[in-house]
Write a protein that holds these residues in place. Structure first.
Motif, PDB file in Angstrom:
ATOM      1  N   ALA A 188       0.830  -1.206   0.000  1.00 22.01           N
ATOM      2  CA  ALA A 188       0.000   0.000   0.000  1.00 22.01           C
ATOM      3  C   ALA A 188       0.866   1.260   0.000  1.00 22.01           C
ATOM      4  N   VAL A 189       1.950   1.245   0.765  1.00 19.35           N
ATOM      5  CA  VAL A 189       2.861   2.389   0.787  1.00 19.35           C
ATOM      6  C   VAL A 189       3.508   2.553  -0.584  1.00 19.35           C
ATOM      7  N   GLN A 190       3.962   1.461  -1.186  1.00 21.56           N
ATOM      8  CA  GLN A 190       4.591   1.542  -2.506  1.00 21.56           C
ATOM      9  C   GLN A 190       3.614   2.068  -3.558  1.00 21.56           C
ATOM     10  N   THR A 191       2.354   1.657  -3.474  1.00 25.61           N
ATOM     11  CA  THR A 191       1.340   2.146  -4.409  1.00 25.61           C
ATOM     12  C   THR A 191       1.122   3.646  -4.225  1.00 25.61           C
ATOM     13  N   ALA A 192       1.028   4.075  -2.974  1.00 30.80           N
ATOM     14  CA  ALA A 192       0.840   5.501  -2.690  1.00 30.80           C
ATOM     15  C   ALA A 192       2.045   6.319  -3.157  1.00 30.80           C
ATOM     16  N   LEU A 193       3.238   5.792  -2.946  1.00 27.72           N
ATOM     17  CA  LEU A 193       4.448   6.500  -3.383  1.00 27.72           C
ATOM     18  C   LEU A 193       4.538   6.577  -4.900  1.00 27.72           C
ATOM     19  N   ALA A 194       4.093   5.536  -5.582  1.00 26.00           N
ATOM     20  CA  ALA A 194       4.069   5.574  -7.048  1.00 26.00           C
ATOM     21  C   ALA A 194       3.117   6.672  -7.521  1.00 26.00           C
ATOM     22  N   SER A 195       1.982   6.814  -6.841  1.00 30.02           N
ATOM     23  CA  SER A 195       1.038   7.887  -7.176  1.00 30.02           C
ATOM     24  C   SER A 195       1.661   9.251  -6.920  1.00 30.02           C
ATOM     25  N   LEU A 196       2.414   9.367  -5.839  1.00 28.29           N
ATOM     26  CA  LEU A 196       3.090  10.622  -5.516  1.00 28.29           C
ATOM     27  C   LEU A 196       4.121  10.969  -6.593  1.00 28.29           C
ATOM     28  N   GLU A 197       4.885   9.980  -7.018  1.00 29.00           N
ATOM     29  CA  GLU A 197       5.860  10.206  -8.096  1.00 29.00           C
ATOM     30  C   GLU A 197       5.165  10.611  -9.387  1.00 29.00           C
ATOM     31  N   ALA A 207       2.299  12.210  -9.608  1.00 28.91           N
ATOM     32  CA  ALA A 207       1.848  13.592  -9.411  1.00 28.91           C
ATOM     33  C   ALA A 207       3.020  14.565  -9.570  1.00 28.91           C
ATOM     34  N   PHE A 208       4.187  14.199  -9.055  1.00 27.75           N
ATOM     35  CA  PHE A 208       5.378  15.032  -9.200  1.00 27.75           C
ATOM     36  C   PHE A 208       5.726  15.203 -10.679  1.00 27.75           C
ATOM     37  N   ASP A 209       5.745  14.097 -11.412  1.00 28.36           N
ATOM     38  CA  ASP A 209       6.046  14.157 -12.850  1.00 28.36           C
ATOM     39  C   ASP A 209       5.032  15.016 -13.594  1.00 28.36           C
ATOM     40  N   ALA A 210       3.757  14.910 -13.215  1.00 26.32           N
ATOM     41  CA  ALA A 210       2.711  15.717 -13.848  1.00 26.32           C
ATOM     42  C   ALA A 210       2.929  17.196 -13.560  1.00 26.32           C
ATOM     43  N   ALA A 211       3.300  17.525 -12.316  1.00 27.13           N
ATOM     44  CA  ALA A 211       3.567  18.922 -11.963  1.00 27.13           C
ATOM     45  C   ALA A 211       4.746  19.461 -12.765  1.00 27.13           C
ATOM     46  N   VAL A 246       3.666  20.224 -16.334  1.00 28.72           N
ATOM     47  CA  VAL A 246       2.894  21.472 -16.421  1.00 28.72           C
ATOM     48  C   VAL A 246       3.822  22.680 -16.325  1.00 28.72           C
ATOM     49  N   ILE A 247       4.754  22.636 -15.394  1.00 26.45           N
ATOM     50  CA  ILE A 247       5.701  23.752 -15.229  1.00 26.45           C
ATOM     51  C   ILE A 247       6.540  23.921 -16.489  1.00 26.45           C
ATOM     52  N   ASN A 248       7.059  22.823 -17.012  1.00 28.59           N
ATOM     53  CA  ASN A 248       7.899  22.895 -18.205  1.00 28.59           C
ATOM     54  C   ASN A 248       7.124  23.336 -19.447  1.00 28.59           C
ATOM     55  N   ALA A 249       5.823  23.056 -19.484  1.00 24.37           N
ATOM     56  CA  ALA A 249       5.000  23.442 -20.637  1.00 24.37           C
ATOM     57  C   ALA A 249       4.504  24.886 -20.550  1.00 24.37           C
ATOM     58  N   GLU A 250       4.666  25.516 -19.388  1.00 23.67           N
ATOM     59  CA  GLU A 250       4.184  26.886 -19.206  1.00 23.67           C
ATOM     60  C   GLU A 250       5.026  27.842 -20.048  1.00 23.67           C
ATOM     61  N   PRO A 251       4.396  28.570 -20.978  1.00 22.50           N
ATOM     62  CA  PRO A 251       5.161  29.482 -21.832  1.00 22.50           C
ATOM     63  C   PRO A 251       5.644  30.742 -21.110  1.00 22.50           C
ATOM     64  N   ALA A 309       6.971  26.352 -10.022  1.00 27.82           N
ATOM     65  CA  ALA A 309       8.110  25.622  -9.453  1.00 27.82           C
ATOM     66  C   ALA A 309       8.278  25.954  -7.968  1.00 27.82           C
ATOM     67  N   THR A 310       8.020  27.202  -7.612  1.00 31.39           N
ATOM     68  CA  THR A 310       8.100  27.608  -6.205  1.00 31.39           C
ATOM     69  C   THR A 310       7.041  26.884  -5.379  1.00 31.39           C
ATOM     70  N   GLU A 311       5.830  26.805  -5.899  1.00 25.79           N
ATOM     71  CA  GLU A 311       4.771  26.060  -5.205  1.00 25.79           C
ATOM     72  C   GLU A 311       5.170  24.603  -5.031  1.00 25.79           C
ATOM     73  N   LEU A 312       5.764  24.025  -6.063  1.00 28.30           N
ATOM     74  CA  LEU A 312       6.204  22.640  -5.998  1.00 28.30           C
ATOM     75  C   LEU A 312       7.253  22.452  -4.909  1.00 28.30           C
ATOM     76  N   VAL A 313       8.240  23.320  -4.877  1.00 29.14           N
ATOM     77  CA  VAL A 313       9.305  23.222  -3.875  1.00 29.14           C
ATOM     78  C   VAL A 313       8.737  23.355  -2.464  1.00 29.14           C
ATOM     79  N   GLU A 314       7.847  24.309  -2.251  1.00 31.76           N
ATOM     80  CA  GLU A 314       7.274  24.509  -0.917  1.00 31.76           C
ATOM     81  C   GLU A 314       6.430  23.309  -0.489  1.00 31.76           C
ATOM     82  N   THR A 315       5.686  22.751  -1.408  1.00 38.32           N
ATOM     83  CA  THR A 315       4.884  21.567  -1.093  1.00 38.32           C
ATOM     84  C   THR A 315       5.785  20.389  -0.752  1.00 38.32           C
ATOM     85  N   LEU A 316       6.829  20.191  -1.548  1.00 28.46           N
ATOM     86  CA  LEU A 316       7.763  19.093  -1.271  1.00 28.46           C
ATOM     87  C   LEU A 316       8.485  19.293   0.053  1.00 28.46           C
TER      88      LEU A 316
END
Length: 109
Positions: free
Chosen positions: A9-18, A20-24, A27-32, A41-48
């Motif tokens: 269950a932990v491994q499944t949750a961590l895979a979902s977290l990874e 979500a990180f990749d998706a974030a 989105v950041i890299n696609a932002e023009p 990126a700042t929001e991502l860093v603060e959340t992490l």
């Protein structure tokens, strides 16, 4: 829940977290707009940062649970979880502090 079930269950949750990180990141890299990308990126860093702090607290609380459940010394806890006695003491202090922040009675004291 069996030990294997918890680990799975932990491994499944961590895979979902990874995921979500990749998706974030995508989105950041696609932002023009560079300013918007930086804000994202700042929001991502603060959340992490918050997640790292919370996971460290959880690890310490888990060590305190072992300490209390098995009624052992700090040296025994250190041997049990594979850290030095000084690190075990740090974990117990972190658990006490985390319990205080959460408004729970301190564990492992």
């Amino acid at each position: 829940m069996a030990k294997e079930d918890v680990s799975e269950a932990v491994q499944t949750a961590l895979a979902s977290l990874e995921h979500a990180f990749d998706a974030a990141l995508a989105v950041i890299n696609a932002e023009p707009d560079p300013s918007q990308a930086y804000a994202g990126a700042t929001e991502l860093v603060e959340t992490l940062r918050r997640l790292v702090e919370a996971s460290g607290d959880q690890r310490a609380l888990s060590a305190a649970r072992i300490f209390d459940h098995e009624q052992m010394s700090l040296a025994g806890l250190a041997d049990r979880i594979g850290v030095s006695k000084a690190r075990a003491a740090q974990l117990m202090k972190t658990a006490k502090d985390a319990s205080g922040r959460r408004g729970n009675p301190a564990e492992g004291s």
